[in-house]
Write a protein that holds these residues in place. Sequence first.
Motif, short mmCIF file in Angstrom:
data_model
loop_
_atom_site.label_atom_id
_atom_site.label_comp_id
_atom_site.label_asym_id
_atom_site.label_seq_id
_atom_site.Cartn_x
_atom_site.Cartn_y
_atom_site.Cartn_z
N THR A 146 0.85 -1.18 0.00
CA THR A 146 0.00 0.00 0.00
C THR A 146 0.89 1.24 0.00
O THR A 146 2.00 1.22 0.55
CB THR A 146 -0.93 0.03 1.22
OG1 THR A 146 -0.15 0.00 2.42
CG2 THR A 146 -1.89 -1.15 1.20
N LYS A 151 -10.44 4.90 -13.24
CA LYS A 151 -9.38 3.93 -13.51
C LYS A 151 -9.94 2.79 -14.35
O LYS A 151 -11.14 2.55 -14.39
CB LYS A 151 -8.83 3.35 -12.20
CG LYS A 151 -9.84 2.49 -11.45
CD LYS A 151 -9.27 1.93 -10.16
CE LYS A 151 -10.33 1.11 -9.39
NZ LYS A 151 -9.80 0.61 -8.10
N TRP A 155 0.37 0.28 -9.80
CA TRP A 155 -0.35 0.82 -8.63
C TRP A 155 -1.80 1.09 -8.99
O TRP A 155 -2.09 1.83 -9.93
CB TRP A 155 0.33 2.09 -8.14
CG TRP A 155 1.66 1.85 -7.52
CD1 TRP A 155 2.89 2.07 -8.07
CD2 TRP A 155 1.91 1.31 -6.21
NE1 TRP A 155 3.88 1.71 -7.21
CE2 TRP A 155 3.31 1.24 -6.06
CE3 TRP A 155 1.08 0.89 -5.17
CZ2 TRP A 155 3.90 0.75 -4.89
CZ3 TRP A 155 1.68 0.41 -4.01
CH2 TRP A 155 3.06 0.35 -3.87
N GLU A 156 -2.70 0.51 -8.21
CA GLU A 156 -4.14 0.71 -8.40
C GLU A 156 -4.67 1.66 -7.33
O GLU A 156 -4.50 1.43 -6.14
CB GLU A 156 -4.88 -0.62 -8.30
CG GLU A 156 -6.39 -0.46 -8.41
CD GLU A 156 -7.16 -1.74 -8.14
OE1 GLU A 156 -8.39 -1.73 -8.26
OE2 GLU A 156 -6.50 -2.75 -7.80
N VAL A 157 -5.30 2.74 -7.76
CA VAL A 157 -5.90 3.69 -6.82
C VAL A 157 -7.22 3.11 -6.31
O VAL A 157 -8.12 2.82 -7.09
CB VAL A 157 -6.14 5.06 -7.49
CG1 VAL A 157 -6.90 5.98 -6.55
CG2 VAL A 157 -4.82 5.70 -7.89
N CYS A 211 -3.24 3.81 -2.74
CA CYS A 211 -2.91 2.85 -3.80
C CYS A 211 -2.57 1.48 -3.21
O CYS A 211 -2.08 1.37 -2.09
CB CYS A 211 -1.73 3.34 -4.63
SG CYS A 211 -2.02 4.90 -5.46
N TYR A 227 -5.53 5.81 -16.05
CA TYR A 227 -6.32 6.77 -15.27
C TYR A 227 -6.74 7.96 -16.13
O TYR A 227 -6.09 8.28 -17.12
CB TYR A 227 -5.52 7.26 -14.06
CG TYR A 227 -5.19 6.17 -13.07
CD1 TYR A 227 -6.11 5.77 -12.11
CD2 TYR A 227 -3.96 5.51 -13.12
CE1 TYR A 227 -5.82 4.75 -11.22
CE2 TYR A 227 -3.66 4.48 -12.23
CZ TYR A 227 -4.60 4.11 -11.28
OH TYR A 227 -4.31 3.10 -10.42
N GLY A 234 0.70 4.17 -12.57
CA GLY A 234 -0.19 3.14 -13.09
C GLY A 234 0.59 2.14 -13.94
O GLY A 234 0.30 0.94 -13.92
N ARG A 252 -0.94 -2.54 -4.51
CA ARG A 252 -0.31 -3.34 -5.57
C ARG A 252 0.07 -4.71 -5.00
O ARG A 252 0.65 -4.80 -3.92
CB ARG A 252 0.94 -2.63 -6.09
CG ARG A 252 1.63 -3.36 -7.25
CD ARG A 252 2.82 -2.60 -7.76
NE ARG A 252 3.91 -2.54 -6.79
CZ ARG A 252 5.07 -1.89 -6.98
NH1 ARG A 252 5.25 -1.21 -8.10
NH2 ARG A 252 6.01 -1.89 -6.06
N LEU A 275 -0.17 9.74 -12.14
CA LEU A 275 -1.07 8.60 -12.20
C LEU A 275 -0.70 7.69 -13.38
O LEU A 275 -0.70 6.46 -13.25
CB LEU A 275 -2.52 9.07 -12.34
CG LEU A 275 -3.18 9.59 -11.06
CD1 LEU A 275 -4.50 10.28 -11.37
CD2 LEU A 275 -3.39 8.47 -10.04
#
Length: 246
Positions: free
Chosen positions: A71, A154, A93-95, A106, A118, A89, A108, A85
């Motif tokens: 995180t 996203k 990394w996912e928001v 975020c 994004y 991305g 991952r 982003l």
Amino acid sequence: MTTEYFTELGGLLRSGGMPEREAAATVADLRSYLAESGSADPHEEFGPAEEFAARLTGHDPEERPAAAAETWKWTADIYTDRILLDEYGEQGWEVEGIDRFGRFVCRRDPDTAMRWEYRRETAHGATERDRTAAALAPDGWEPCGRWLFMTYFKRPASASAGPAAALESAPAAPSRQVFFSAKYRALLVVFAASVVLLVLSTGFGVVDLNDPAFYWPMLAAAAVGGGAGAGWYGVKRDVNRGAESR
């Protein structure tokens, strides 16, 4: 050879945590299976005793424990957010949302990391936000956070890149958490100066509002305050224009 193999296997099962009776029963079953299969060599049938015991006790050295999900929280201004982003991305990394401090939250998973895409949209009010989300949904976009009048969306990069969206290896998590552009920092300085001047002009008894000698400082403070308001208007204009800067 067969006897030696099963003697070694039984010892490895017990040392690997299997109860005595279960280990004995397992060895007996394997002996019976070997006899029925007609094979005379347990090494060919089951492989090395050490590796076979590891699989039976759940300690297979070839099976790596799943890596814990990472995180990371970070914040940026409207001149750097989309650039970053896109950059992070690409690193998987996912928001998952935006917290009350305006930070992108975020996540991952290093073992199954994939690239994310994004976009940022402006929307004033729930109705406009819902309308924007509905228009983007057919292309795989979903809301992932909102800050002021900006909504972020996203989608997995597989929606456009297919299998190439998967990451073979993920870079280390960044140590930095704040990303402000030079332009945004300058706006913060102007805003802070305006607040200080306004406080000095009207509060703490520093200024006598009935003294004409302080009219000019008050006017200067008002001008700076007006400049801050103009700066906020400029920020909103830059958001609508999609201005970017590092």
